[in-house]
Design an enzyme around this catalytic site. Sequence first.
Site, short mmCIF file in Angstrom:
data_model
loop_
_atom_site.label_atom_id
_atom_site.label_comp_id
_atom_site.label_asym_id
_atom_site.label_seq_id
_atom_site.Cartn_x
_atom_site.Cartn_y
_atom_site.Cartn_z
N ARG A 122 -27.78 -10.63 -26.23
CA ARG A 122 -27.37 -9.97 -24.99
C ARG A 122 -27.90 -10.72 -23.77
NH1 ARG A 122 -29.30 -4.00 -25.91
NH2 ARG A 122 -28.64 -3.79 -23.74
N ASP B 103 -29.74 -2.21 -31.75
CA ASP B 103 -30.22 -1.33 -30.69
C ASP B 103 -29.25 -0.18 -30.43
OD1 ASP B 103 -32.52 -2.84 -30.15
OD2 ASP B 103 -31.46 -4.14 -28.75
N ARG C 131 -31.83 -4.60 -37.19
CA ARG C 131 -32.20 -3.38 -36.46
C ARG C 131 -31.44 -3.33 -35.14
NH1 ARG C 131 -38.80 -3.65 -37.40
NH2 ARG C 131 -38.76 -3.50 -39.68
#
Length: 247
Positions: free
Chosen positions: A199, A52, A50
Amino acid sequence: MHRYKLTLEYDGTSFAGWQRQDNLLTVQEALETAFTKFCGCDIKVHGAGRTDAGVHATGQVAHVDLPKIYEPFVIGQALGFYLETLPISVIHVEPVALDFHARFSATSRTYRYLIINRYAPLVFQKKRVWHVHGQSLDAVKMHEAAQVLVGHHDFTSFRAQLCQAKSPEKTLDLLTVERKGELIEIHAKARSFLHHQVRNFVGTLKLVGAGKLSVDDVKNILAAKDRTKAGPTAPAEGLYLINVGYN
């Protein structure tokens, strides 16, 4: 029903992420709309990751159940037609068994994060890399610090506040940092990741490269199990899902 595995690439700049959302364009919605036009009925697309908003993919995997048998080439051509105005490409289609699941059958996911480390502004790479300027990053130190994070750990310090995973514990199989001229490539591989985990790794490693954190600092950040101790979340545009592995 007949199940098909799709391998996809997309530019995440135009999308509010993978997962369908109200009043926002997502990759999942775009694919489901294309399949509905192709098949004439509602089709659900299941993705392996999924991603972002703003995150890209060169090796995303999804699966769909279709009401009849189609040649993979026909599916690919049809999706190409219905998606021609969007930055999504279906690069491979193959039939699979009904017990295959793009997300739950996956045994690994590999991400690449790209940093351009130079003073000059970007032209062609805008929204596709993190442009770090004004300081030269030490990729060797970044790689050394990255090795602290490899293995099975409680990654609370690198977990987004809104992460829905049941446990902060994950096993990180690989985390590498390599400089190629002005380009710094970071690769991360694991069975699965926490929300924003990659990240958040990158945001912390960038501080190491800039001389603001040491390798020992990263060890302490990991041990602290406190998100506020780690670096900021790196921008979405530098992140790519490049591979999903299956046994």
